[in-house]
Design an enzyme around this catalytic site. Structure first.
Site: not given
Ligand code: Y43
Length: 182
Positions: A66, A12, A8-9, A142-143
């Site tokens: 993921d 990415k 969805g991003n 969470y950055d």
């Molecule tokens: O680099 C990162 N820095 C900080 N926080 C992050 C990062 N990458 C993922 N996150 C957080 C966002 C979400 O709360 C969870 C799962 O993220 P993630 O598995 O990528 O799923 P998503 O549903 O946000 O996006 P997608 O549409 O690509 O599946 O961790």
């Protein structure tokens, strides 16, 4: 050649394209694959990649990602439930929980799942750091509470973060493997 990145991003998909430049084009596709309830990002990414390939029209390979944040002192929480915890508890309150712990070590882990109908593969990348009080305006998720080398990921430029990030490492591993395949 074309790989479909299911996310969805937009950011990415752009990042994936940078790693795969000269190897393959990357198209972003939106598809809400089933995120099974599992402790294993590898299991979630494997199933997500297979389901996306089977359900989406088209024959080009698919890639799903993921990511989870694993806090040592909390037994790896929130891990695979990181998106749910961000939406419910929130980043600030996760910091408050961890602030009560002496050991504030944590790591981000990304698993990419690849499926092309013949094979399913996974590629992972990790970044180890420390949970701190929120700082910085950049990034997402969470950055602001994840510190690496004295800076939170939200204080870094996108280029600085991508050069060291869990997702970048997983993408680099995938790019090497995919280049060898062709
Ligand atoms: O680099 C990162 N820095 C900080 N926080 C992050 C990062 N990458 C993922 N996150 C957080 C966002 C979400 O709360 C969870 C799962 O993220 P993630 O598995 O990528 O799923 P998503 O549903 O946000 O996006 P997608 O549409 O690509 O599946 O961790």
């Amino acid at each position: 050649m074309l790989v479909r990145f299911v996310t969805g991003n937009e950011g990415k998909a752009r990042e994936a394209q940078e790693y795969l430049d000269g190897i393959t084009a990357v198209n972003r596709v939106e598809y809400d694959y089933t995120e099974i309830q599992s402790d294993s990002l590898t299991e979630i990414a494997t199933r997500g990649a297979r389901e996306s390939f089977e359900e989406l029209p088209g024959t080009e390979p698919v890639l799903v990602g993921d990511t989870g944040l694993f806090v040592d002192a909390l037994g790896g929480f929130p891990g695979p439930y990181s998106a749910y915890v961000e939406d419910t508890v929130g980043v600030e309150r996760l910091w408050r929980l961890v602030s009560e712990e002496e050991n504030r070590r944590a790591r981000f882990r990304t698993v990419l799942g690849y499926a092309d109908g013949d094979r399913t593969e996974t590629f992972s990348g990790e970044l180890a750091g420390t949970i701190v009080a929120p700082r910085g305006e950049g990034g997402f998720g969470y950055d602001p509470i994840f510190e690496y080398n004295g800076q939170t990921l939200a204080e870094m430029s996108l280029e600085e973060k991508n050069a060291i990030s869990h997702r970048g490492r997983a993408l680099a591993t995938f790019a090497d493997w995919y280049a060898d395949l062709h």
